[in-house]
Structures are given as C-alpha cells and as structure tokens.
Design an enzyme around this catalytic site. Structure first.
Site: not given
Ligand code: ADP
Length: 161
Positions: A43, A19, A92, A130
């Site tokens: 959630k 992130h 990703r 996460s």
């Molecule tokens: P959500 O519940 O909205 O998917 P996340 O916190 O899981 O929220 O992810 C937020 C954004 O960050 C999403 O677009 C996700 O694809 C991106 N993201 C999460 N981990 C990574 C990573 N390791 N590399 C690039 N983008 C990431």
C-alpha cells in the site's frame, strides 16, 4: 488464550484523535490492549511502518496497559500469536459498515475462535480519517484539533522539509 487481551489493528497513517478515542475506550474495557500497526508493504503509505508505530507510541504514552506492535501478513495469524480472542475495530458511518462487516466475516471464517468487536465513533470524531487529514493538511487547512500534536509535527516534517 487471554480473555483480558484485545488487538486493535489498523494502518494508522497517521494516527488521529478518532483512532486514539477507540484505543482509549478499548483500553478501559480490556486489561491489556495491543495496537497493531499493519506494515502493508504493497500500500501507498505516507509514513513508514516505524514512523507510524512511533507516532502511535507517543500518542498513547499515558495509557499504561497499551502496547504497540507491528505486523505483516494475515491479521488472524498475528492475533492468534498474541493469544488474544478479540479484534477491535471502530465504526464511523454507514459507509464503514460494509467493508468492516465483510472483513469481520472473512476473519471469523479464517479464525472462528476470534471475535471482532466494533466500537462506534464518539460524537465529534465521525468525520476524521487519516486520508482526509493528509489531504486537508497538504492543502493548507487547519487539522490541529483532529490529531495528536506529535502527528502535526510529523506532517510538517513530511510536507515542509
Ligand atoms: P485500515 O487501513 O485497517 O482501515 P485505519 O488506520 O484506517 O486502518 O483504521 C483502523 C480502524 O480505526 C478501523 O476500524 C477504522 O474504522 C477505525 N477508525 C478510523 N478513524 C476512526 C474514527 N474517526 N472514529 C472511529 N473509528 C475510526
């Protein structure tokens, strides 16, 4: 309408180096970046909205043009309120694509004036999520190099207190 502004939304439960990399790169492109932490009342989150926002705040403290906000309800409503025209999302693997693509289509259906821009993950971060970090940490694995130090501390607080 603010052309210099973008919104990077997510759950950030908790924020990871993946992130952080996306936030940093977006903050290099736009004059101002809002990292928007979704409340997701329905959630099942490990960290509360305030905890997630605080961990994001601590992790981006060195980025002067990044602001942290929380939001509930429709993302497009929130983005409209800020005056931004761009939503940033990270990609990703191919597995992210279908979900991210359909969400971006729905968002542009709801708010045609707002564009979604995807940033591909940097090499070395593609395996970080996460949910994976929480699971591996809970089972005793070393996740120290995939999350900011404040997040490691917060995980210890959740699982060992
Ligand atoms: P959500 O519940 O909205 O998917 P996340 O916190 O899981 O929220 O992810 C937020 C954004 O960050 C999403 O677009 C996700 O694809 C991106 N993201 C999460 N981990 C990574 C990573 N390791 N590399 C690039 N983008 C990431």
């Amino acid at each position: 309408m603010h052309r210099h502004l973008a919104v990077y939304p997510g759950s950030f439960d908790p924020i990871t180096c993946g992130h952080l990399d996306i936030a940093r790169r977006a903050a290099n492109i736009f004059e101002h970046l809002i990292v928007a932490v979704a409340e997701h009342s329905g959630k099942n989150m490990l960290f509360s909205t305030d905890e997630r926002a605080e961990l994001v705040r601590a992790s981006v403290a060195d980025l002067p043009n990044v602001e942290i906000r929380t939001f509930s309800g429709l993302l497009t409503d929130f983005v409209r309120q800020t005056g931004a025209r761009v939503i940033i999302r990270g990609l990703r693997a191919v597995s992210d694509f279908e979900y991210e693509f359909s969400m971006s289509l729905m968002n542009s259906h709801l708010a045609p004036e707002i564009e979604t821009m995807f940033l591909p993950t940097s090499e070395g971060y593609s395996f970080i999520s996460s949910s994976m970090i929480k699971e591996v940490y809970r089972l005793g694995g070393d996740v120290g190099d995939t999350i900011p130090p404040c997040v490691l501390q917060a995980l210890a607080g959740k699982y060992h207190s």
